[in-house]
Scaffold this active site. Structure first.
Site, PDB file in Angstrom:
ATOM      1  N   ASN A  36      -3.370   5.856  -9.937  1.00  0.00           N
ATOM      2  CA  ASN A  36      -3.761   5.875 -11.360  1.00  0.00           C
ATOM      3  C   ASN A  36      -5.001   5.057 -11.706  1.00  0.00           C
ATOM      4  OD1 ASN A  36      -1.601   7.553 -12.400  1.00  0.00           O
ATOM      5  ND2 ASN A  36      -0.251   5.853 -11.843  1.00  0.00           N
ATOM      6  N   TYR A  67       1.631  11.764 -11.820  1.00  0.00           N
ATOM      7  CA  TYR A  67       0.230  11.971 -11.455  1.00  0.00           C
ATOM      8  C   TYR A  67       0.213  12.785 -10.172  1.00  0.00           C
ATOM      9  CZ  TYR A  67       1.276   8.003  -8.361  1.00  0.00           C
ATOM     10  OH  TYR A  67       1.846   7.180  -7.424  1.00  0.00           O
ATOM     11  N   SER A  87       5.664   6.513  -6.683  1.00  0.00           N
ATOM     12  CA  SER A  87       6.498   7.308  -7.586  1.00  0.00           C
ATOM     13  C   SER A  87       6.199   8.808  -7.499  1.00  0.00           C
ATOM     14  CB  SER A  87       6.329   6.821  -9.022  1.00  0.00           C
ATOM     15  OG  SER A  87       4.990   6.975  -9.439  1.00  0.00           O
ATOM     16  N   CYS A  89       0.878  -1.179   0.000  1.00  0.00           N
ATOM     17  CA  CYS A  89       0.000   0.000   0.000  1.00  0.00           C
ATOM     18  C   CYS A  89       0.911   1.224   0.000  1.00  0.00           C
ATOM     19  CB  CYS A  89      -0.936  -0.022   1.207  1.00  0.00           C
ATOM     20  SG  CYS A  89      -0.108  -0.246   2.769  1.00  0.00           S
ATOM     21  N   HIS A  90       0.305   2.371  -0.179  1.00  0.00           N
ATOM     22  CA  HIS A  90       1.070   3.612  -0.307  1.00  0.00           C
ATOM     23  C   HIS A  90       0.411   4.718   0.506  1.00  0.00           C
ATOM     24  CE1 HIS A  90       2.559   1.727  -4.116  1.00  0.00           C
ATOM     25  NE2 HIS A  90       1.288   1.502  -4.379  1.00  0.00           N
ATOM     26  N   TYR A 142       9.348  -3.397  -9.934  1.00  0.00           N
ATOM     27  CA  TYR A 142       8.061  -3.218 -10.617  1.00  0.00           C
ATOM     28  C   TYR A 142       8.314  -3.121 -12.111  1.00  0.00           C
ATOM     29  CZ  TYR A 142       3.273  -1.477 -11.345  1.00  0.00           C
ATOM     30  OH  TYR A 142       1.960  -1.330 -11.730  1.00  0.00           O
ATOM     31  N   HIS A 144       3.110  -7.171  -8.183  1.00  0.00           N
ATOM     32  CA  HIS A 144       1.990  -7.584  -9.034  1.00  0.00           C
ATOM     33  C   HIS A 144       2.401  -8.661 -10.054  1.00  0.00           C
ATOM     34  CE1 HIS A 144       1.086  -3.890  -7.103  1.00  0.00           C
ATOM     35  NE2 HIS A 144       1.271  -3.064  -8.099  1.00  0.00           N
ATOM     36  N   ARG A 157       5.706   4.898 -17.836  1.00  0.00           N
ATOM     37  CA  ARG A 157       4.688   5.920 -17.585  1.00  0.00           C
ATOM     38  C   ARG A 157       4.806   6.504 -16.169  1.00  0.00           C
ATOM     39  NH1 ARG A 157       0.737   3.686 -14.421  1.00  0.00           N
ATOM     40  NH2 ARG A 157       0.581   1.435 -14.532  1.00  0.00           N
ATOM     41  N   ASP A 192      -2.892  -2.463  -2.353  1.00  0.00           N
ATOM     42  CA  ASP A 192      -2.446  -1.457  -3.317  1.00  0.00           C
ATOM     43  C   ASP A 192      -3.139  -0.106  -3.095  1.00  0.00           C
ATOM     44  OD1 ASP A 192      -0.978  -0.429  -5.544  1.00  0.00           O
ATOM     45  OD2 ASP A 192      -2.700  -0.781  -6.842  1.00  0.00           O
TER      46      ASP A 192
HETATM   47  C1  0GY Z   1       1.422   0.341  -7.775  1.00  0.00           C
HETATM   48  C2  0GY Z   1       1.243   0.731  -9.152  1.00  0.00           C
HETATM   49  C3  0GY Z   1       1.335   1.921  -9.774  1.00  0.00           C
HETATM   50  C4  0GY Z   1       1.939   3.077  -9.281  1.00  0.00           C
HETATM   51  C5  0GY Z   1       2.919   3.129  -8.406  1.00  0.00           C
HETATM   52  O1  0GY Z   1       4.711   4.148  -7.441  1.00  0.00           O
HETATM   53  C6  0GY Z   1       3.696   4.312  -8.083  1.00  0.00           C
HETATM   54  O2  0GY Z   1       3.336   5.406  -8.493  1.00  0.00           O
HETATM   55  O3  0GY Z   1       3.294   2.058  -7.767  1.00  0.00           O
HETATM   56  C7  0GY Z   1       0.812   1.988 -11.132  1.00  0.00           C
HETATM   57  O4  0GY Z   1       0.404   3.092 -11.574  1.00  0.00           O
HETATM   58  O5  0GY Z   1       0.780   0.946 -11.830  1.00  0.00           O
HETATM   59  O6  0GY Z   1       2.290  -0.466  -7.479  1.00  0.00           O
HETATM   60  O7  0GY Z   1       0.696   0.777  -6.899  1.00  0.00           O
END
Ligand code: 0GY
Length: 300
Positions: free
Chosen positions: A250, A46, A74, A29-30, A153, A177, A127, A245
């Site tokens: 996005n 984003y 990111s 998670c973030h 990733y 993932h 992206r 997640d």
């Molecule tokens: C995820 C997937 C995405 C984004 C990020 O770090 C991120 O911005 O991880 C994605 O947009 O596929 O792992 O949550």
């Protein structure tokens, strides 16, 4: 980066029917911001609304989880302050994965360790990031504190290209993932076969059985995801991790219901033994190994 700040998470996720075992870990998670304290990176692809620690921990409790592994998103670049602040607020119930400038000095890596970080993430999605310098990534991967791992990733189409790079990393690898396979190909499709070859190549490659919402274009209830991923968890039960997640970076056009995501667990890990591996034993081994010695599982 310009434009409106986006919302990518469900305002009122349902309560899951599946009850996670005591000590369950949401291992992917973030947090986003809050922007006033933790501004987003100038290179962010984003610009999300704030989704901070308080909201994350409320969701953790709502879904029946005990702990979180917070992965630096990111949009915060290599400034891990928001992730570290969330970990600090968790009262020991969160650890994290950082994104670092590969030239980071040793003492800063040690500070991240003190702050609860246990790995670094290499992101190869064009992206999301401007560049992914493999040579520099390899250098920093050789300098990590003891017990850390590397999270990678990438999307399935570059798996073969990345193999020599991954082979050269000597610490455990955790693949976000599952390297984004096309789950419509089924459990024996080309993408899953290639991913299994990676898992078979060494015993310390772990994977996150995550993101039906990203990987299954048919949408909720994500049947293709369940069909493709359940055999992988069954065949590699000691290396599978699970996470929400949240806040689903996005995913603003297909926001998943987090309660439904939790219900997927029983479909990809149908026995209590598998569920305990996926949600407790495996993430504890990677993120709280010191707590496994005395007593099994997490004491929330
Ligand atoms: C995820 C997937 C995405 C984004 C990020 O770090 C991120 O911005 O991880 C994605 O947009 O596929 O792992 O949550």
């Amino acid at each position: 980066m310009s434009g409106d700040r986006i919302i990518s998470w469900h305002a009122s996720p349902s309560r899951p029917r599946f009850t996670p075992p005591p000590g369950a870990v949401d291992a992917h998670c973030h947090v986003f911001g809050p922007m006033a304290r933790f501004p987003f990176s100038a290179k962010a692809k984003y610009l999300p609304q704030d989704a901070g620690a308080e909201r994350l921990f409320a969701l953790r409790d709502h879904l029946g989880f005990a702990r979180n592994v917070i992965v630096q998103a990111s949009c915060h670049g290599t400034d891990n302050a928001a992730t570290l602040d969330a970990i600090a607020q968790s009262q020991g119930r969160a650890r994290g994965v950082a994104v670092v400038d590969p030239a980071i000095p040793e003492h800063e890596l040690e500070s991240l360790h003190e702050g609860g970080i246990r790995g670094i993430r290499f992101n190869f999605l064009k992206r999301l990031v401007d560049d992914a310098p493999k040579d520099k990534f390899l250098e920093v991967a050789r300098r990590l504190p003891a017990g850390w791992h590397v999270v990678i990733y990438f999307e399935a189409d570059i798996l073969e290209d990345l193999r020599p790079f991954m082979d050269a990393i000597e610490v455990p690898l955790v693949i976000d993932h599952m390297g984004r396979p096309d789950v419509r190909q089924g459990p024996d499709g080309a993408d899953m076969k290639a991913f299994r070859r990676l898992l078979d190549s060494r015993p310390d490659v772990w994977f996150k059985a995550t993101c039906p919402d990203r990987l299954d274009p048919a949408g909720d209830p994500w049947n293709d995801f369940a069909d493709a991923v359940a055999p992988l968890v069954a065949d590699y039960p000691a290396r599978a991790l699970w996470g929400t997640d949240w806040p689903h970076p996005n995913m603003q056009d297909a926001i998943p219901d987090d309660g439904h995501l939790v219900d997927m667990i029983a479909r990809i890990a149908p026995t209590q033994a598998l569920q305990h591996r996926l949600l407790v034993a495996n993430p504890m081994q990677l993120y709280w190994p010191e707590q496994l010695a005395g007593h099994e599982g997490a004491q929330a």
